[in-house]
Scaffold this active site. Sequence first.
Site, PDB file in Angstrom:
ATOM      1  N   GLU A 196     -18.180  -9.763  10.357  1.00 13.00           N
ATOM      2  CA  GLU A 196     -19.222  -8.986   9.421  1.00 13.00           C
ATOM      3  C   GLU A 196     -18.762  -9.488   8.037  1.00 13.00           C
ATOM      4  O   GLU A 196     -19.792  -9.869   7.264  1.00 13.00           O
ATOM      5  CB  GLU A 196     -19.091  -7.807   9.728  1.00 13.00           C
ATOM      6  N   GLU A 248     -17.067  -4.812  19.674  1.00 12.16           N
ATOM      7  CA  GLU A 248     -17.377  -3.089  19.302  1.00 12.16           C
ATOM      8  C   GLU A 248     -17.580  -2.599  20.626  1.00 12.16           C
ATOM      9  O   GLU A 248     -16.682  -1.506  20.983  1.00 12.16           O
ATOM     10  CB  GLU A 248     -18.097  -2.941  18.312  1.00 12.16           C
ATOM     11  N   GLY A 265     -15.300  -6.424  12.211  1.00 19.57           N
ATOM     12  CA  GLY A 265     -15.366  -6.440  10.658  1.00 19.57           C
ATOM     13  C   GLY A 265     -15.053  -7.840  10.099  1.00 19.57           C
ATOM     14  O   GLY A 265     -15.701  -8.265   9.054  1.00 19.57           O
ATOM     15  N   ALA A 291     -11.998  -4.241  12.024  1.00 19.09           N
ATOM     16  CA  ALA A 291     -11.481  -3.019  11.423  1.00 19.09           C
ATOM     17  C   ALA A 291     -10.003  -2.713  11.912  1.00 19.09           C
ATOM     18  O   ALA A 291      -9.693  -2.944  13.190  1.00 19.09           O
ATOM     19  CB  ALA A 291     -12.356  -1.820  11.750  1.00 19.09           C
TER      20      ALA A 291
HETATM   21  N1  DAK Z   1      -6.508  -3.445  14.037  1.00 20.61           N
HETATM   22  C1  DAK Z   1      -5.103  -3.222  13.948  1.00 20.61           C
HETATM   23  N2  DAK Z   1      -4.277  -4.139  14.397  1.00 20.61           N
HETATM   24  C2  DAK Z   1      -4.595  -5.082  14.654  1.00 20.61           C
HETATM   25  C3  DAK Z   1      -5.883  -5.478  15.166  1.00 20.61           C
HETATM   26  C4  DAK Z   1      -6.955  -4.532  14.770  1.00 20.61           C
HETATM   27  N3  DAK Z   1      -8.099  -4.809  14.525  1.00 20.61           N
HETATM   28  N4  DAK Z   1      -5.770  -6.727  15.614  1.00 20.61           N
HETATM   29  C5  DAK Z   1      -4.633  -7.134  15.941  1.00 20.61           C
HETATM   30  N5  DAK Z   1      -3.823  -6.244  15.330  1.00 20.61           N
HETATM   31  C6  DAK Z   1      -2.201  -6.186  15.491  1.00 20.61           C
HETATM   32  C7  DAK Z   1      -2.002  -5.789  16.835  1.00 20.61           C
HETATM   33  O1  DAK Z   1      -1.928  -4.439  16.895  1.00 20.61           O
HETATM   34  C8  DAK Z   1      -0.491  -6.642  16.673  1.00 20.61           C
HETATM   35  O2  DAK Z   1       0.346  -5.537  15.968  1.00 20.61           O
HETATM   36  P1  DAK Z   1       1.691  -5.214  16.598  1.00 20.61           P
HETATM   37  O3  DAK Z   1       1.222  -4.492  17.857  1.00 20.61           O
HETATM   38  O4  DAK Z   1       2.610  -6.193  16.957  1.00 20.61           O
HETATM   39  O5  DAK Z   1       2.256  -4.092  15.690  1.00 20.61           O
HETATM   40  C9  DAK Z   1      -0.763  -7.753  15.758  1.00 20.61           C
HETATM   41  O6  DAK Z   1      -1.828  -7.440  14.880  1.00 20.61           O
HETATM   42  C10 DAK Z   1      -0.780  -9.006  16.318  1.00 20.61           C
HETATM   43  O7  DAK Z   1      -2.021  -8.758  17.313  1.00 20.61           O
HETATM   44  P2  DAK Z   1      -1.602  -9.148  18.982  1.00 20.61           P
HETATM   45  O8  DAK Z   1      -0.145  -8.884  19.300  1.00 20.61           O
HETATM   46  O9  DAK Z   1      -2.812  -8.337  19.696  1.00 20.61           O
HETATM   47  O10 DAK Z   1      -2.073 -10.667  18.950  1.00 20.61           O
HETATM   48  P3  DAK Z   1      -2.552 -11.673  20.046  1.00 20.61           P
HETATM   49  O11 DAK Z   1      -2.593 -13.175  19.765  1.00 20.61           O
HETATM   50  O12 DAK Z   1      -2.105 -11.023  21.467  1.00 20.61           O
HETATM   51  O13 DAK Z   1      -4.192 -11.182  19.984  1.00 20.61           O
HETATM   52  C11 DAK Z   1      -6.389 -10.739  19.277  1.00 20.61           C
HETATM   53  C12 DAK Z   1      -5.041 -11.599  18.975  1.00 20.61           C
HETATM   54  C13 DAK Z   1      -7.210 -10.930  17.978  1.00 20.61           C
HETATM   55  C14 DAK Z   1      -7.259 -11.398  20.340  1.00 20.61           C
HETATM   56  C15 DAK Z   1      -6.044  -9.249  19.454  1.00 20.61           C
HETATM   57  O14 DAK Z   1      -5.187  -8.876  18.430  1.00 20.61           O
HETATM   58  C16 DAK Z   1      -7.209  -8.367  19.426  1.00 20.61           C
HETATM   59  O15 DAK Z   1      -8.020  -8.142  20.497  1.00 20.61           O
HETATM   60  N6  DAK Z   1      -7.570  -7.681  18.277  1.00 20.61           N
HETATM   61  C17 DAK Z   1      -8.453  -6.781  18.292  1.00 20.61           C
HETATM   62  C18 DAK Z   1      -9.947  -7.319  18.084  1.00 20.61           C
HETATM   63  C19 DAK Z   1     -10.824  -6.112  17.834  1.00 20.61           C
HETATM   64  O16 DAK Z   1     -11.302  -5.503  18.709  1.00 20.61           O
HETATM   65  N7  DAK Z   1     -11.123  -5.823  16.546  1.00 20.61           N
HETATM   66  C20 DAK Z   1     -11.914  -4.655  16.013  1.00 20.61           C
HETATM   67  C21 DAK Z   1     -13.550  -4.892  16.318  1.00 20.61           C
HETATM   68  S1  DAK Z   1     -14.247  -3.406  15.912  1.00 20.61           S
HETATM   69  C22 DAK Z   1     -16.825   1.790  12.066  1.00 20.61           C
HETATM   70  C23 DAK Z   1     -17.586   1.404  13.230  1.00 20.61           C
HETATM   71  C24 DAK Z   1     -17.203   0.439  13.908  1.00 20.61           C
HETATM   72  C25 DAK Z   1     -16.294  -0.348  13.391  1.00 20.61           C
HETATM   73  C26 DAK Z   1     -15.738  -0.111  12.019  1.00 20.61           C
HETATM   74  C27 DAK Z   1     -16.096   1.022  11.506  1.00 20.61           C
HETATM   75  N8  DAK Z   1     -17.252   3.304  11.482  1.00 20.61           N
HETATM   76  C28 DAK Z   1     -18.203   4.158  12.146  1.00 20.61           C
HETATM   77  C29 DAK Z   1     -16.507   3.553  10.456  1.00 20.61           C
HETATM   78  C30 DAK Z   1     -16.115  -1.597  13.935  1.00 20.61           C
HETATM   79  C31 DAK Z   1     -15.108  -2.317  13.643  1.00 20.61           C
HETATM   80  C32 DAK Z   1     -14.577  -3.411  14.454  1.00 20.61           C
HETATM   81  O17 DAK Z   1     -13.946  -4.369  13.849  1.00 20.61           O
END
Ligand code: DAK
Length: 256
Positions: free
Chosen positions: A111, A131, A108, A63
């Site tokens: 998922e 998450e 997501g 997400a």
């Molecule tokens: N969202 C937004 N931007 C993201 C992103 C994300 N999930 N993942 C990466 N990016 C962006 C980064 O911010 C960065 O953008 P800039 O800062 O350069 O503008 C760009 O993508 C490249 O990312 P990194 O620089 O971080 O790249 P790295 O190779 O260093 O790291 C990484 C890759 C995948 C390890 C890292 O980006 C990371 O940890 N990303 C986040 C992973 C994550 O935690 N995903 C979300 C999981 S939670 C809900 C309830 C729950 C949920 C949804 C809805 N409701 C109740 C409505 C849960 C949802 C989830 O998916």
Amino acid sequence: MHVELTKQGDIALLTLNRPEALNALSFDILQQIGSAIDEVASYNDVRALIITGAGDKAFCAGADIKELRNRRLIDQKRGAELGQAMFAKLDRLPVASIALVNGYAFGGGAELAMACTFRLASSHAVFGLPEVKLGLIPGYGGTQRLPRLVGESRAMEIIMTGRNVKADEAERIGLVNRVVEGDLMEAGLEFAGKFTRYSLPVLEFARRAVQRAGDTSLQEGLQVEADLSTLAYRLNDAEEGMAAFEEKRRAEFKDG
Ligand code: DAK
């Protein structure tokens, strides 16, 4: 548009195309995925759907975290329901779907992959439901689909620790069907080709029956199987398949 829908022969290809944010799922992209799946459902010349992410780094990093902050509780609830509804369209799609996981599949993104019928992963793919690290729990189906794929105790550990699951482990625990060393798209098309020549309604009956195994009692599931296998028997394709066996030739199915 951050979602591209194309066709390659009788396979539809849906690509998440937001590589600058590792294909993260904004609410808008979730809607676009839903619309693309609806469009695939309306095609009568497509026999499978492949979903992948643009670039070689990520399938989808989950997400869009930047969009999730400072929202009213009711909007969060509707957001989770939206994601669940968009991914559930894959369950009801008349054709099978294959996720080609070409890198990170977090939250997501994992998922979405789990909502597909099959998952193939490149050897550098990494899965996770991180998450809890954000103070959240999965909201787009992860708590329900992961245990169905890998069993409750493994799912509980993966969700409660938020740890990464690399491709080889994902294959070992049944989270992915196989890990691909070479070209992922080529492998995906070849994988689809292993079933797309069979009768579409028969494949759909098979999917429906197997899907019920995860959410019903054995007795009810066996009844569903008896009903759907009888329905399959009534199709011309069953007659063709059995005749082809006796005549020692390849069956020519007509999807009817
Ligand atoms: N969202 C937004 N931007 C993201 C992103 C994300 N999930 N993942 C990466 N990016 C962006 C980064 O911010 C960065 O953008 P800039 O800062 O350069 O503008 C760009 O993508 C490249 O990312 P990194 O620089 O971080 O790249 P790295 O190779 O260093 O790291 C990484 C890759 C995948 C390890 C890292 O980006 C990371 O940890 N990303 C986040 C992973 C994550 O935690 N995903 C979300 C999981 S939670 C809900 C309830 C729950 C949920 C949804 C809805 N409701 C109740 C409505 C849960 C949802 C989830 O998916």
